[in-house]
Scaffold this active site. Structure first.
Site: not given
Ligand code: GLU
Ligand code: ZN
Length: 502
Positions: A260-261
């Site tokens: 998700k980064r």
């Protein structure tokens, strides 16, 4: 082949992740293709991080995709279903205690009294000596007397499962083929119950897969190295070992593991951006699998029909947002007018809420626009860019945008004035795209202009933007009076402002 029973076992410690949705889908497709049973099990033992909101997000996300299960826990309004329950690990704690007690009684597991400090010191020693980090087996042969001493010291033990040394665990993974893993790399005897009595993941997953008669474990490749531990646990418990299929990782475009980064991973975010479930489920199926033909646009029913675990790829699957948008556009084109209008409505309401339009189009107005809009939507949320200009009272386009390259404000104002006259002459009665276009092209030819330049000036004057649906359709949609009024306003603004030539 035994009855096919497969499961998805998410932890409700975050919103539904794209990777979890893909794993759920592959399990679902396999179950439906083979006439098997698909089970949903909640791995909710991480109480500190699990929430009901995440449970609901996972349930709703999978339902949105059209994925339903045959057995699973009660979540929201969904009742518990199935005869292998409960399907929440927190409701199965006594089963893990029972299984641990049996392993202890059979000496397949033992109590370990090492403190975190002691384990840490040993790990540092192993690092310094460049040894593979593993539990050193200090408590593996404790006598009753040794244990009594530790108990008096006030130590509370964990339970460790014996991992045999120098053994090779081999299995035939349906996706990855023959896999062999040496037990010496597994870290030594495995903690299965913490000192507070709570069970750990490897243990609960094996206990539950055995109890629920899971025939095939289909999960992400990140679990591959866990599988030998699970196989040893199945053997120790005297349970049948299921078949395994490890799905390729989903990768960022830079081929790192999707996170998700770097990427958008929550399914709900794609939904909010106007991806439709038909397309999203279609795209997820192609993350690591294909029909082996050119066919790409496939419904859930077609996927069920074609899907084979044996044809899942081994190589990581790069997440390609452009391809997802393309598929989404393909699926949007296939929607009926009524269906599309219904699905667009919340996105148009959002335009109103954001103040980008002054009123909502009616269904009839929307229907009239679909011929130009439907095939130009990569996502439902793109509708605003295509239609907003129609539903605003006053458009105040930026004069700098109206003036084409190589023209100045005065030239543009003069050209628009001539064009305005030509357009007015078409008249309200003949207001159709193929009536408007020829006289404007004639004008361009007479004056020696470039069509692109005049048309861009008109486009910005009437829509406020350099990109829009086809110009003449746009004028028809806007209507005779409003088109002329917007041209007048643009000419006025050009005249009033000194615009630098670019
Ligand atoms: N809760 C685990 C996960 O979501 C389940 C893994 C498994 O399928 O065994 O990764
Ligand atoms: Zn120990």
């Amino acid at each position: 082949m035994p009855d096919v029973r497969v499961r998805i076992a998410p932890s409700p410690t975050g919103p539904l992740h794209l990777g979890t949705a893909r794993t759920a889908l592959f399990n679902y497709l396999f179950a439906r293709h083979t006439g098997g049973t698909f089970i949903f099990r909640l791995e909710d033992t991480d109480q500190a991080r699990s929430t009901e909101a995440y449970e609901l997000d996972i349930l709703e996300g999978l339902h949105w995709l059209g994925i339903r299960w045959d057995e699973g826990p009660g979540i929201g309004d969904e009742p518990e279903r199935g005869s292998y329950g409960p399907y929440r690990q927190m409701q199965r704690l006594e089963r893990y205690t029972e299984a641990a007690t049996r392993l202890l009684a059979e000496d397949k597991a033992y109590y370990c009294y090492c403190t975190p400090e002691e384990l840490d010191a040993e790990r540092k020693r192993q690092e310094a000596a460049r040894e593979t980090p593993r539990y050193n087996g200090r408590c593996a042969q404790l006598t009753q007397a040794d244990r009594a001493v530790f108990e008096v010291e006030g130590r509370t033990p964990v339970v460790r499962f014996r991992i045999p040394a120098n053994r090779t665990i081999a299995f035939d993974d349906i996706v990855r083929g023959h896999v062999e893993i040496d037990t010496n790399v597994l870290g030594g005897d495995l903690v299965i119950v913490r000192s507070d009595g709570t069970p750990l993941y490897h243990f609960t997953v094996a206990v539950d897969d055995a109890a629920m008669a899971i025939s095939h474990v289909i999960r992400g490749e990140d679990h591959l190295s866990n599988t030998p531990k699970h196989i040893l646990l199945f053997e120790a418990m005297g349970s049948a070992v299921p078949q395994f299929a490890h799905l390729p990782l989903i990768l960022n475009p830079d081929r790192t593991k999707m996170s998700k980064r770097k990427s958008q991973t929550a399914v709900a975010d794609y939904r909010a951006q106007g991806f439709i479930p038909e397309a999203f489920v279609n795209y997820l199926a192609l993350l690591g699998w294909s029909t082996g033909t050119e066919e790409e646009v496939l419904s859930l029913a077609e996927l069920v029909e074609r899907f084979e675990l044996a044809t899942v790829n081994r190589a990581g699957a790069v997440f390609d947002r452009d391809r997802l948008e393309w598929l989404n556009g393909q699926w949007i084109r296939r929607l009926s007018a009524d269906d599309l209008i219904d699905r667009l409505r919340p996105f148009i309401e959002a335009e109103l809420a954001a103040g980008r339009i002054d009123w909502l189009p009616t269904d009839e107005e929307m229907r009239a626009l679909l011929s130009v809009v439907q095939e130009r939507l990569p996502t439902l949320s793109a509708v605003g860019d295509l239609i907003d200009f129609l539903f605003v009272k006053n458009l105040e386009p930026d004069p700098a945008l109206i003036v084409p390259k190589r023209w100045d404000a005065a030239t543009t104002a003069a050209a628009l004035t001539a064009a305005r006259q030509t357009i007015a002459d078409v008249g309200r009665v003949s207001w159709e795209a193929d009536e408007i276009e020829p006289p404007l092209r004639l004008l361009v030819e007479e004056r020696g202009w470039k069509a692109g330049e005049l048309f861009m000036a008109i486009r910005v004057a009437i829509t406020g933007r350099p990109v829009s649906p086809p110009l003449f359709d746009t004028m028809v949609a806007l209507g005779y009076e409003r088109t002329l009024a917007r041209l007048d306003r643009a000419i006025e603004r050009l005249g009033a402002q000194a615009v630098p030539t670019r």
